[in-house]
Scaffold this motif. Structure first.
Motif, PDB file in Angstrom:
ATOM      1  N   THR A   1      -7.291  -0.328  -3.814  1.00  0.00           N
ATOM      2  CA  THR A   1      -8.098   0.010  -3.003  1.00  0.00           C
ATOM      3  C   THR A   1      -9.445  -0.861  -2.916  1.00  0.00           C
ATOM      4  O   THR A   1      -9.766  -1.125  -1.549  1.00  0.00           O
ATOM      5  CB  THR A   1      -8.551   1.562  -3.024  1.00  0.00           C
ATOM      6  OG1 THR A   1      -7.261   2.294  -3.088  1.00  0.00           O
ATOM      7  CG2 THR A   1      -9.428   2.109  -1.902  1.00  0.00           C
ATOM      8  N   ASN A   2      -9.961  -0.890  -3.994  1.00  0.00           N
ATOM      9  CA  ASN A   2     -11.145  -1.759  -3.921  1.00  0.00           C
ATOM     10  C   ASN A   2     -10.864  -3.349  -3.748  1.00  0.00           C
ATOM     11  O   ASN A   2     -11.815  -3.795  -3.078  1.00  0.00           O
ATOM     12  CB  ASN A   2     -11.600  -1.986  -5.610  1.00  0.00           C
ATOM     13  CG  ASN A   2     -12.019  -0.494  -5.959  1.00  0.00           C
ATOM     14  OD1 ASN A   2     -12.681   0.259  -5.165  1.00  0.00           O
ATOM     15  ND2 ASN A   2     -12.459  -0.296  -7.210  1.00  0.00           N
ATOM     16  N   TRP A   3      -9.891  -3.917  -3.972  1.00  0.00           N
ATOM     17  CA  TRP A   3      -9.218  -5.103  -3.768  1.00  0.00           C
ATOM     18  C   TRP A   3      -9.178  -5.334  -2.233  1.00  0.00           C
ATOM     19  O   TRP A   3      -9.695  -6.041  -1.307  1.00  0.00           O
ATOM     20  CB  TRP A   3      -7.971  -5.627  -4.472  1.00  0.00           C
ATOM     21  CG  TRP A   3      -7.460  -6.861  -3.924  1.00  0.00           C
ATOM     22  CD1 TRP A   3      -8.275  -8.297  -4.098  1.00  0.00           C
ATOM     23  CD2 TRP A   3      -6.323  -7.264  -3.132  1.00  0.00           C
ATOM     24  NE1 TRP A   3      -7.334  -9.240  -3.661  1.00  0.00           N
ATOM     25  CE2 TRP A   3      -6.344  -8.879  -2.858  1.00  0.00           C
ATOM     26  CE3 TRP A   3      -5.514  -6.623  -2.371  1.00  0.00           C
ATOM     27  CZ2 TRP A   3      -5.407  -9.452  -2.321  1.00  0.00           C
ATOM     28  CZ3 TRP A   3      -4.423  -6.999  -1.916  1.00  0.00           C
ATOM     29  CH2 TRP A   3      -4.259  -8.729  -1.896  1.00  0.00           C
ATOM     30  N   THR A   4      -8.545  -4.246  -1.388  1.00  0.00           N
ATOM     31  CA  THR A   4      -8.494  -4.262   0.048  1.00  0.00           C
ATOM     32  C   THR A   4      -9.730  -4.035   0.745  1.00  0.00           C
ATOM     33  O   THR A   4     -10.013  -4.916   1.741  1.00  0.00           O
ATOM     34  CB  THR A   4      -7.563  -3.250   0.541  1.00  0.00           C
ATOM     35  OG1 THR A   4      -7.808  -1.911   0.274  1.00  0.00           O
ATOM     36  CG2 THR A   4      -5.991  -3.563   0.356  1.00  0.00           C
ATOM     37  N   LEU A   5     -10.634  -3.281   0.080  1.00  0.00           N
ATOM     38  CA  LEU A   5     -12.043  -3.272   0.677  1.00  0.00           C
ATOM     39  C   LEU A   5     -12.833  -4.776   0.581  1.00  0.00           C
ATOM     40  O   LEU A   5     -13.506  -5.127   1.357  1.00  0.00           O
ATOM     41  CB  LEU A   5     -12.728  -2.086  -0.173  1.00  0.00           C
ATOM     42  CG  LEU A   5     -12.092  -0.776   0.364  1.00  0.00           C
ATOM     43  CD1 LEU A   5     -13.068   0.274  -0.642  1.00  0.00           C
ATOM     44  CD2 LEU A   5     -12.400  -0.462   1.839  1.00  0.00           C
TER      45      LEU A   5
ATOM     46  N   PHE B   1      -4.087   2.090  -8.449  1.00  0.00           N
ATOM     47  CA  PHE B   1      -4.229   2.562  -6.955  1.00  0.00           C
ATOM     48  C   PHE B   1      -5.690   2.379  -6.649  1.00  0.00           C
ATOM     49  O   PHE B   1      -6.157   1.845  -5.659  1.00  0.00           O
ATOM     50  CB  PHE B   1      -3.799   3.901  -7.044  1.00  0.00           C
ATOM     51  CG  PHE B   1      -4.085   4.659  -5.593  1.00  0.00           C
ATOM     52  CD1 PHE B   1      -2.941   4.737  -4.484  1.00  0.00           C
ATOM     53  CD2 PHE B   1      -5.211   5.649  -5.223  1.00  0.00           C
ATOM     54  CE1 PHE B   1      -3.176   5.029  -3.523  1.00  0.00           C
ATOM     55  CE2 PHE B   1      -5.539   5.962  -4.060  1.00  0.00           C
ATOM     56  CZ  PHE B   1      -4.459   5.806  -3.228  1.00  0.00           C
ATOM     57  N   LYS B   2      -6.631   2.705  -7.531  1.00  0.00           N
ATOM     58  CA  LYS B   2      -8.023   2.420  -7.521  1.00  0.00           C
ATOM     59  C   LYS B   2      -8.422   1.158  -7.174  1.00  0.00           C
ATOM     60  O   LYS B   2      -9.146   0.786  -6.293  1.00  0.00           O
ATOM     61  CB  LYS B   2      -8.879   3.582  -8.179  1.00  0.00           C
ATOM     62  CG  LYS B   2      -8.639   4.831  -8.149  1.00  0.00           C
ATOM     63  CD  LYS B   2      -9.409   5.762  -9.200  1.00  0.00           C
ATOM     64  CE  LYS B   2      -9.157   7.255  -9.059  1.00  0.00           C
ATOM     65  NZ  LYS B   2      -9.681   7.952 -10.314  1.00  0.00           N
ATOM     66  N   THR B   3      -8.029   0.356  -7.995  1.00  0.00           N
ATOM     67  CA  THR B   3      -8.226  -1.135  -8.037  1.00  0.00           C
ATOM     68  C   THR B   3      -7.622  -1.748  -6.613  1.00  0.00           C
ATOM     69  O   THR B   3      -8.202  -2.530  -6.287  1.00  0.00           O
ATOM     70  CB  THR B   3      -7.896  -1.810  -9.338  1.00  0.00           C
ATOM     71  OG1 THR B   3      -8.361  -1.151 -10.405  1.00  0.00           O
ATOM     72  CG2 THR B   3      -8.199  -2.956  -9.282  1.00  0.00           C
TER      73      THR B   3
ATOM     74  N   LYS C   1       0.793  -1.173   0.078  1.00  0.00           N
ATOM     75  CA  LYS C   1      -0.170  -0.139   0.100  1.00  0.00           C
ATOM     76  C   LYS C   1       0.629   1.310  -0.072  1.00  0.00           C
ATOM     77  O   LYS C   1       0.595   2.289  -0.575  1.00  0.00           O
ATOM     78  CB  LYS C   1      -0.893  -0.223   1.356  1.00  0.00           C
ATOM     79  CG  LYS C   1      -2.075   1.151   1.222  1.00  0.00           C
ATOM     80  CD  LYS C   1      -2.827   0.824   2.475  1.00  0.00           C
ATOM     81  CE  LYS C   1      -4.188   1.271   2.261  1.00  0.00           C
ATOM     82  NZ  LYS C   1      -5.035   1.088   3.454  1.00  0.00           N
TER      83      LYS C   1
ATOM     84  N   PHE D   1       0.939   3.771  -3.086  1.00  0.00           N
ATOM     85  CA  PHE D   1       0.397   5.209  -3.323  1.00  0.00           C
ATOM     86  C   PHE D   1       1.813   6.244  -4.116  1.00  0.00           C
ATOM     87  O   PHE D   1       1.311   7.202  -4.541  1.00  0.00           O
ATOM     88  CB  PHE D   1       0.570   5.707  -1.935  1.00  0.00           C
ATOM     89  CG  PHE D   1      -0.016   7.269  -1.734  1.00  0.00           C
ATOM     90  CD1 PHE D   1      -1.273   7.552  -1.814  1.00  0.00           C
ATOM     91  CD2 PHE D   1       0.886   8.248  -1.564  1.00  0.00           C
ATOM     92  CE1 PHE D   1      -1.585   8.920  -1.820  1.00  0.00           C
ATOM     93  CE2 PHE D   1       0.510   9.643  -1.487  1.00  0.00           C
ATOM     94  CZ  PHE D   1      -0.827   9.835  -1.622  1.00  0.00           C
TER      95      PHE D   1
ATOM     96  N   ASP E   1      -2.992   5.622 -11.388  1.00  0.00           N
ATOM     97  CA  ASP E   1      -3.959   5.873 -10.674  1.00  0.00           C
ATOM     98  C   ASP E   1      -5.145   4.693 -10.780  1.00  0.00           C
ATOM     99  O   ASP E   1      -5.826   4.572  -9.788  1.00  0.00           O
ATOM    100  CB  ASP E   1      -4.922   7.259 -11.385  1.00  0.00           C
ATOM    101  CG  ASP E   1      -4.233   8.530 -11.219  1.00  0.00           C
ATOM    102  OD1 ASP E   1      -3.162   8.434 -10.292  1.00  0.00           O
ATOM    103  OD2 ASP E   1      -4.688   9.567 -11.519  1.00  0.00           O
TER     104      ASP E   1
END
Length: 158
Positions: free
Chosen positions: A96-100, A92-94, A80, A84, A89
């Protein structure tokens, strides 16, 4: 009275200036190439850790070894941190979605689809721009068993 050779002086100045400008452009190109190489190395390490993470977890289960949640969390936080700084981008967004998705316990397998998107983006970012790998290709590569994958798809409603 002797004439000042303006032509020769102008040519000398232009030649010197041209040589300097060519050197400066080459220097800038080399500097940019060096920075891109360092960035590529950092991305490679980050993407490698991302792929090693899931394979290490799976292999540990198969070998009867244990990877603690704390070890997994440390590795994800390391990825992570680098994500960053170095990831495009979309990556980075994908991520974030994976960790969620990992935190979402309603569907324990949903994160594989997002993880696959991460792997596709990593491949594209590392030069495999025309990659045509599909989710089924990835899951077969990951599971290494067609029957088990078919059963996995059936059980999870894929």
């Amino acid at each position: 009275m002797t004439e000042i050779p303006y032509k020769e002086i102008s040519l000398l100045i232009l030649g010197t200036l041209s040589t300097f400008l060519i050197w400066r452009i080459q220097y800038q190109k080399d500097k940019i190439k060096n920075i891109e190489s360092q960035l590529s190395d950092r991305k490679y390490k980050m993407y490698s850790e991302l792929i090693y993470l899931i394979f290490d977890i799976t292999n540990a289960e198969k070998l009867g070894e244990e990877i603690t949640q704390q070890d997994i969390l440390k590795r994800i936080l390391g990825i992570k941190r680098d994500m960053f700084l170095y990831a495009p981008d979309e990556m980075f967004k994908t991520f974030t979605n994976w960790t969620l998705d990992l935190k979402n316990q309603t569907n324990g397998t949903r994160h594989f689809k997002t993880y696959f998107e991460l792997m596709k983006l990593a491949r594209k970012d590392m030069g495999q721009i025309k990659t045509k790998i599909k989710l089924d290709d990835f899951m077969l590569f990951y599971m290494q068993d067609e029957l088990a994958y078919k059963e996995f798809k059936r059980i999870n409603g894929w």
